[in-house]
Design an enzyme around this catalytic site. Structure first.
Site, mmCIF file in Angstrom:
data_model
loop_
_atom_site.group_PDB
_atom_site.id
_atom_site.type_symbol
_atom_site.label_atom_id
_atom_site.label_comp_id
_atom_site.label_asym_id
_atom_site.label_seq_id
_atom_site.Cartn_x
_atom_site.Cartn_y
_atom_site.Cartn_z
ATOM 1 N N PRO A 88 3.044 2.685 2.202
ATOM 2 C CA PRO A 88 1.658 2.920 2.642
ATOM 3 C C PRO A 88 1.168 1.826 3.585
ATOM 4 O O PRO A 88 0.215 2.012 4.319
ATOM 5 C CB PRO A 88 0.865 2.925 1.342
ATOM 6 C CG PRO A 88 1.755 2.424 0.299
ATOM 7 C CD PRO A 88 3.158 2.507 0.773
ATOM 8 N N GLU A 115 5.141 0.102 -8.704
ATOM 9 C CA GLU A 115 4.036 -0.390 -7.868
ATOM 10 C C GLU A 115 4.537 -0.841 -6.500
ATOM 11 O O GLU A 115 3.752 -1.277 -5.666
ATOM 12 C CB GLU A 115 3.353 -1.580 -8.564
ATOM 13 C CG GLU A 115 2.762 -1.255 -9.924
ATOM 14 C CD GLU A 115 1.846 -0.042 -9.880
ATOM 15 O OE1 GLU A 115 2.084 0.900 -10.653
ATOM 16 O OE2 GLU A 115 0.910 -0.030 -9.058
ATOM 17 N N ARG A 153 15.321 17.933 12.997
ATOM 18 C CA ARG A 153 14.903 19.057 13.856
ATOM 19 C C ARG A 153 14.976 18.691 15.337
ATOM 20 O O ARG A 153 15.053 19.557 16.199
ATOM 21 C CB ARG A 153 13.488 19.483 13.513
ATOM 22 C CG ARG A 153 13.332 20.139 12.139
ATOM 23 C CD ARG A 153 11.881 20.518 11.900
ATOM 24 N NE ARG A 153 11.429 21.510 12.864
ATOM 25 C CZ ARG A 153 11.582 22.829 12.697
ATOM 26 N NH1 ARG A 153 12.196 23.289 11.618
ATOM 27 N NH2 ARG A 153 11.146 23.676 13.604
ATOM 28 N N ASP A 168 9.746 24.467 20.724
ATOM 29 C CA ASP A 168 9.075 24.255 22.016
ATOM 30 C C ASP A 168 7.575 24.451 21.850
ATOM 31 O O ASP A 168 6.783 23.656 22.328
ATOM 32 C CB ASP A 168 9.625 25.237 23.058
ATOM 33 C CG ASP A 168 11.081 24.891 23.368
ATOM 34 O OD1 ASP A 168 11.778 25.699 23.967
ATOM 35 O OD2 ASP A 168 11.499 23.779 22.959
HETATM 36 C C1 LIG Z 1 -2.293 4.870 1.725
HETATM 37 C C2 LIG Z 1 -3.220 4.525 0.564
HETATM 38 C C3 LIG Z 1 -3.747 5.814 -0.056
HETATM 39 C C4 LIG Z 1 -4.393 3.701 1.102
HETATM 40 C C5 LIG Z 1 -2.422 3.746 -0.477
HETATM 41 C C6 LIG Z 1 -2.761 2.424 -0.780
HETATM 42 C C7 LIG Z 1 -2.019 1.739 -1.725
HETATM 43 C C8 LIG Z 1 -0.925 2.353 -2.386
HETATM 44 C C9 LIG Z 1 -0.609 3.665 -2.061
HETATM 45 C C10 LIG Z 1 0.551 4.355 -2.718
HETATM 46 O O1 LIG Z 1 0.701 5.544 -2.583
HETATM 47 N N1 LIG Z 1 1.405 3.592 -3.452
HETATM 48 C C11 LIG Z 1 2.546 4.173 -4.137
HETATM 49 C C12 LIG Z 1 3.780 4.247 -3.243
HETATM 50 N N2 LIG Z 1 3.406 5.003 -2.069
HETATM 51 C C13 LIG Z 1 4.244 5.287 -1.049
HETATM 52 O O2 LIG Z 1 5.417 4.978 -1.045
HETATM 53 C C14 LIG Z 1 3.634 5.990 0.129
HETATM 54 C C15 LIG Z 1 2.324 6.461 0.089
HETATM 55 C C16 LIG Z 1 1.773 7.113 1.212
HETATM 56 C C17 LIG Z 1 2.489 7.327 2.388
HETATM 57 C C18 LIG Z 1 3.808 6.855 2.436
HETATM 58 N N3 LIG Z 1 4.720 6.904 3.432
HETATM 59 O O3 LIG Z 1 5.845 6.309 2.990
HETATM 60 C C19 LIG Z 1 5.686 5.871 1.733
HETATM 61 C C20 LIG Z 1 4.386 6.195 1.340
HETATM 62 C C21 LIG Z 1 4.905 4.922 -3.993
HETATM 63 C C22 LIG Z 1 5.445 4.083 -5.158
HETATM 64 C C23 LIG Z 1 5.909 2.721 -4.654
HETATM 65 C C24 LIG Z 1 4.749 1.997 -3.967
HETATM 66 C C25 LIG Z 1 4.214 2.831 -2.816
HETATM 67 C C26 LIG Z 1 -1.351 4.377 -1.117
#
Ligand SMILES: CC(C)(C)c1cccc(C(=O)NCC2(NC(=O)c3cccc4nocc34)CCCCC2)c1
Length: 245
Positions: A88, A115, A153, A168
């Site tokens: 995130p 986490e 893709r 396209d």
């Molecule tokens: C964005 C926001 C809402 C402010 C936010 C803020 C703080 C934490 C999270 C969250 O979701 N933590 C959990 C976690 N998420 C992700 O991996 C993840 C989430 C979203 C888009 C992603 N793209 O790739 C990976 C992504 C999965 C468990 C391991 C820690 C990361 C979200």
């Protein structure tokens, strides 16, 4: 293109490996997938991959060493690949960002759980951090599959003729026009007559106009970013005049 994924849940990736456009691309060798589970790189009897956070607080943190050893194994197997942590805190990807990534020979994708991962892993082993968007998720696996789907893709030959035509229309930066199929009338709702007219030029104009109107209406920032070609502006102007906008 080669994908190496570091994940505690390798079974989740059977979907992209075995199904649909991505499944066919893997079956045809257009793309390769190797899964590495950090738990296989633990050395203790309990195969521990997570531990409690320093500073306290809820949940657990993924430990450095199993991840680092899994990434090292992937790097030795895919020396030309860059390492991206799905996060995130990462750079939010869009189609153009993904297209740039698809130009590389391969990616080692690291999916977080719990986490997150110990920050020192990011400092030592990760080249790039990517996000697929702002929502709270349970893991980085679905984001990894989203990224793989979008990149595959874009590989030459990944899409059959029908799909490549669709690509396209998808990749010109406009929202999709409305789609219809049988029955010709459903609950008194008919298919727009132009689509059944056989007039392919009129159909193409109608579809482009629908895409332009929808994009202007629902995602004006996409239209501003993309800009309008002269004939597209003319189509919209004609529509606006006819609808007294
Ligand atoms: C964005 C926001 C809402 C402010 C936010 C803020 C703080 C934490 C999270 C969250 O979701 N933590 C959990 C976690 N998420 C992700 O991996 C993840 C989430 C979203 C888009 C992603 N793209 O790739 C990976 C992504 C999965 C468990 C391991 C820690 C990361 C979200």
């Amino acid at each position: 293109m080669r994908f190496d994924v570091i994940t505690l849940f390798p079974a989740l990736f059977e979907i992209v490996r075995d199904q649909g456009v991505t499944g066919r691309a893997f079956a045809r060798g257009l793309a390769r997938l190797h899964l590495w589970n950090p738990r296989d790189f633990t050395t203790d009897r309990h195969r521990t991959v997570d531990d409690r956070p320093y500073g306290g607080g809820p949940g657990m943190v993924m430990m450095i060493e199993p991840l680092r050893d899994a990434i090292r194994a992937a790097r030795s197997s895919a020396p030309d690949s860059r390492v991206a942590y799905l996060s995130p805190q990462g750079r939010v990807l869009d189609q153009s960002g993904l297209a740039a990534c698809a130009a590389r020979p391969g990616w080692i994708l690291v999916a977080g759980r719990y986490e997150g991962v110990d920050e020192r892993l990011l400092e030592l082993e990760i080249d790039e951090e990517w996000s697929i968007g702002d929502y709270v998720l349970s893991g980085g696996e679905l984001p990894a599959m989203v990224v793989m789907d979008a990149m595959i893709r874009l590989l030459p030959g990944a899409l059959g003729h029908a799909d490549s035509a669709a690509q396209d229309s998808h990749s010109d930066g406009l929202l999709d026009y409305p789609h219809y199929t049988r029955p010709p009338e459903f609950n008194g709702h008919c298919v727009p007559p132009v689509l059944r007219s056989g007039d392919h030029a009129a159909i193409a104009r109608w579809r482009l106009l629908q895409s332009l109107i929808r994009t202007r209406q629902r995602r004006p920032e996409l239209l501003a970013q993309r800009g309008l070609k002269p004939h597209e502006q003319a189509l919209l102007d004609e529509y606006d005049r006819a609808h007294h906008r």
